[in-house]
Scaffold this active site. Sequence first.
Site, PDB file in Angstrom:
ATOM      1  N   HIS A 134     111.190 -55.076 -40.754  1.00  0.00           N
ATOM      2  CA  HIS A 134     111.699 -55.395 -42.094  1.00  0.00           C
ATOM      3  C   HIS A 134     111.444 -56.874 -42.362  1.00  0.00           C
ATOM      4  O   HIS A 134     112.149 -57.742 -41.847  1.00  0.00           O
ATOM      5  CB  HIS A 134     113.198 -55.104 -42.190  1.00  0.00           C
ATOM      6  CG  HIS A 134     113.757 -55.296 -43.570  1.00  0.00           C
ATOM      7  ND1 HIS A 134     114.504 -54.343 -44.195  1.00  0.00           N
ATOM      8  CD2 HIS A 134     113.667 -56.327 -44.441  1.00  0.00           C
ATOM      9  CE1 HIS A 134     114.864 -54.769 -45.404  1.00  0.00           C
ATOM     10  NE2 HIS A 134     114.359 -55.977 -45.575  1.00  0.00           N
ATOM     11  N   HIS A 138     110.069 -59.970 -45.368  1.00  0.00           N
ATOM     12  CA  HIS A 138     109.627 -60.455 -46.674  1.00  0.00           C
ATOM     13  C   HIS A 138     108.644 -61.602 -46.462  1.00  0.00           C
ATOM     14  O   HIS A 138     108.984 -62.603 -45.825  1.00  0.00           O
ATOM     15  CB  HIS A 138     110.817 -60.953 -47.491  1.00  0.00           C
ATOM     16  CG  HIS A 138     111.816 -59.899 -47.811  1.00  0.00           C
ATOM     17  ND1 HIS A 138     111.760 -59.117 -48.944  1.00  0.00           N
ATOM     18  CD2 HIS A 138     112.917 -59.468 -47.119  1.00  0.00           C
ATOM     19  CE1 HIS A 138     112.771 -58.278 -48.960  1.00  0.00           C
ATOM     20  NE2 HIS A 138     113.487 -58.471 -47.864  1.00  0.00           N
ATOM     21  N   LYS A 159     110.065 -47.869 -50.053  1.00  0.00           N
ATOM     22  CA  LYS A 159     111.312 -48.629 -50.047  1.00  0.00           C
ATOM     23  C   LYS A 159     112.200 -48.259 -51.228  1.00  0.00           C
ATOM     24  O   LYS A 159     111.775 -48.314 -52.383  1.00  0.00           O
ATOM     25  CB  LYS A 159     110.993 -50.127 -50.100  1.00  0.00           C
ATOM     26  CG  LYS A 159     112.213 -51.027 -50.173  1.00  0.00           C
ATOM     27  CD  LYS A 159     112.987 -51.046 -48.866  1.00  0.00           C
ATOM     28  CE  LYS A 159     114.172 -52.003 -48.961  1.00  0.00           C
ATOM     29  NZ  LYS A 159     114.772 -52.268 -47.662  1.00  0.00           N
TER      30      LYS A 159
END
Length: 373
Positions: A17, A19, A107
């Site tokens: 996970h 970003h 997602k």
Amino acid sequence: MNTSPTSLTIRRPDDWHLHLRDGDMLAAVVADTARQFGRAIIMPNLKPPVTDTAQAGAYRERILTALYQAGLPEGSFEPLMTLYLTDNTAPDEIKRARESGFVHGVKLYPAGATTNSDAGVTDLLRHCGAVLEAMQRHDMPLLVHGEVTDPAIDVFDREAVFIERVMQPLRQAYPALKVVFEHLTTKDGVDYVMQAEGPVAATITAHHLLYNRNALFQGGLRPHWYCLPVLKREVHRLALVEAATSGNSRFFLGTDSAPHVKGLKEHACGCAGCYTALHAMQLYAAAFEAAGALHKLEAFASLNGPAFYGLPANEATLTLEKSGFDIPETLFLPDGTQVVPLAAGESLAWRVAEQGGALSAWPLRFQRLPTLK
């Protein structure tokens, strides 16, 4: 007698996970992840969001370009792409995504749940039934941000209510669908994942293992500890530590590292997200050592995630040394934009050992901010 090891070598871990953002921020942060992890599940909440396979492929190329420009040896890090689920996602897109070979999940952001989630789903079962059936048929995992966005629900209770309102009906309707409950934060979530029937797993961040909600307020309001889902009570932190160190294969590493420029964190309406990619494995080592479970770190970081996603474990290794790591106070991009890492200015016991050859030669895109007089 202190029997704690002074070094630990494990299979190269993966981040399930992450970003990376885009543009200058992507170029600045991507090497921090690639120094430690062999693969990472890349979140699709860009502006605009990554909603189809063609967009995911284009984003993947931008990531690979940034890796090349950072000096990463070809093939040593693999971005695993995802699609952003909307009320209008077409079932045929799931087939295209699976056939691409580079999209590994879809997602779910409930609309308004976190950064760049305004295009998210408003009612999962009502609007996305055909897509969920296609995902189940094509073995495409659903990655959920497990919070309701009902303003009547207390922010500290939104994960528990999500389990009742969304997860339980979802599992009943699509029992063979792979679901990853991302960035788990509560004992309620731990209990649910442990007991759920079918293919259900969860990622856990380092900051939710190390800190409870008091960290947000020590010495004043500390925006760089603010994330969503928000840090919870100590009873929940302890439940997460127990789950992560239990050896249960349903729990694995997902940093949820989420960089924001300093000005947007220290703001009247500050952004949610903690930047941890710089020192992710050091933070996890600290959490596992505190629990007396360093010997369980490899399964959590390197084995459980690939097994759930149906991928092989990495062959390469990573070594952690107990020689100390000072977290920089501030980092900045080449244009002078500043980023503050989680626990800035503090020291950790562990550091990632230098990798041999080309890996140790990667340039640091972030630099320590000079002291201002």
